[in-house]
Design an enzyme around this catalytic site. Structure first.
Site, PDB file in Angstrom:
ATOM      1  N   SER A  96       0.706  -1.177   0.044  1.00 11.01           N
ATOM      2  CA  SER A  96       0.167  -0.127   0.087  1.00 11.01           C
ATOM      3  C   SER A  96       0.822   1.251  -0.010  1.00 11.01           C
ATOM      4  O   SER A  96       1.959   1.501   0.735  1.00 11.01           O
ATOM      5  CB  SER A  96      -1.040  -0.019   1.126  1.00 11.01           C
ATOM      6  OG  SER A  96      -1.530   1.340   1.385  1.00 11.01           O
ATOM      7  N   TYR A 103      -1.233   0.357  10.109  1.00 13.81           N
ATOM      8  CA  TYR A 103      -1.502  -0.155   8.691  1.00 13.81           C
ATOM      9  C   TYR A 103      -0.154  -0.035   7.920  1.00 13.81           C
ATOM     10  O   TYR A 103       0.294  -0.965   7.154  1.00 13.81           O
ATOM     11  CB  TYR A 103      -2.770   0.414   8.050  1.00 13.81           C
ATOM     12  CG  TYR A 103      -2.996  -0.184   6.790  1.00 13.81           C
ATOM     13  CD1 TYR A 103      -3.746  -1.542   6.602  1.00 13.81           C
ATOM     14  CD2 TYR A 103      -2.820   0.547   5.672  1.00 13.81           C
ATOM     15  CE1 TYR A 103      -3.991  -2.085   5.608  1.00 13.81           C
ATOM     16  CE2 TYR A 103      -3.154  -0.051   4.305  1.00 13.81           C
ATOM     17  CZ  TYR A 103      -3.563  -1.312   4.359  1.00 13.81           C
ATOM     18  OH  TYR A 103      -3.670  -1.981   3.140  1.00 13.81           O
TER      19      TYR A 103
END
Length: 301
Positions: A140, A152
């Protein structure tokens, strides 16, 4: 059909981008093991089979070493081998550092980081014995820095680091390791119908590409046509494909025969002043011209 005859495991593929990629791989001729932690795995596998593809479901939690092993064994026993592994399963929460919650952070680390380690740890033996295989980790842009995505992003940075190291370790074995950085209109972040009643949220959500737009890159990376591609992170968004830059030392270095705190301060106020790299998802050519040129200035000017 670029994946004809190949057996592929895609973790977290019961819903969203994972499910879209599972359907795409099956349309390219792959036999797919659809994995998730609930019955969505069976639903996606059934949909693939109804379209004329080949898929089996395996409900397993990749955060558990033994369950990850059962997932890989499910592919070996059903399809006689494993040609591709997509480490897609992930948890996702938005929170600032001030709102840090240890339990949620641990859950993300266990699924997002240990999951790829577990699945790849079980899959690599059969791939090496066969002398071929493609591993694709899902990363990501959050790894480069996005507000509220500290945990994250850290997990995805770890997954990207796996790509760099595994690509080096497996060079010459016939097994390749790359990554897909997807972008898609899903509900992974907990978006609900109530959220979509907000016109601004609904407008921005509608502008995001559908999950299916990510599948062509994944299909390619799993195929033999990508046999010369190793250690690459590929991002796709709204018709644009980007290669990520890899972490690297910024050259040239600044040299002193001996460093003190004062001379370090002097270096940051002079040679390093215009060479500090900003955080966030930025293209190298999108930096100010004076900063770009600063990357390549010699330390002596």
């Amino acid at each position: 059909m670029m994946l004809q005859g190949k057996a592929i495991v895609i973790t977290g593929s019961g819903k969203g981008i994972g499910a879209a990629c599972a359907r795409g791989a099956a349309r390219q001729g792959a036999s797919v093991v659809v994995n998730d932690v609930d019955d969505s795995a069976h639903e996606t596998a059934a949909a693939i089979n109804a379209e004329g593809g080949t898929a089996v479901a395996c409900v397993a939690n990749v955060a558990d070493w033994d369950e990850a092993g059962r997932l890989i064994e499910h592919c070996l026993s059903n399809f006689g081998g494993i040609d591709g592994l997509v480490n897609n399963a992930a948890l996702y929460y938005l929170e600032t550092l001030q709102d840090f919650q240890p339990a949620r952070a641990r859950g993300m680390v266990e699924v997002n980081v240990l999951g790829p380690l577990h699945c790849t740890g079980h899959a690599i033996g059969p791939m090496l014995r066969r002398g071929s295989g493609s591993i694709v980790n899902v990363v990501s842009g959050a790894q480069m820095g996005m507000p509220q995505m500290g945990v994250y992003g850290a997990t995805k940075g770890a997954v990207a680091s796996m790509v760099y190291t595994w690509a080096l370790e497996l060079a010459g074995t016939g097994v390749r390791v790359n990554a897909l950085s997807p972008f898609g209109r899903t509900t992974i972040g907990g978006l609900t119908e109530e959220h979509l009643k907000d016109p601004d949220i609904a407008r921005r959500y509608a502008q995001i590409q559908p999950p299916e737009a990510n599948s062509p890159v994944l299909e390619y990376l799993l195929s033999d046509r990508a046999s010369a591609v190793n250690g690459q992170l590929v991002r796709i968004d709204k018709g644009e494909i980007h290669l990520y830059t890899h972490p690297a030392l910024l050259l040239p270095p600044v040299y002193r025969e001996q460093w003190t705190a004062e001379t370090v301060a002097d270096a940051f106020e002079s040679e390093f002043r215009d060479r500090q790299v900003p955080c966030g998802v930025l293209g190298m050519t999108g930096l100010p011209v004076e900063l770009q040129s600063g990357f390549w200035k010699r330390a002596d000017g």
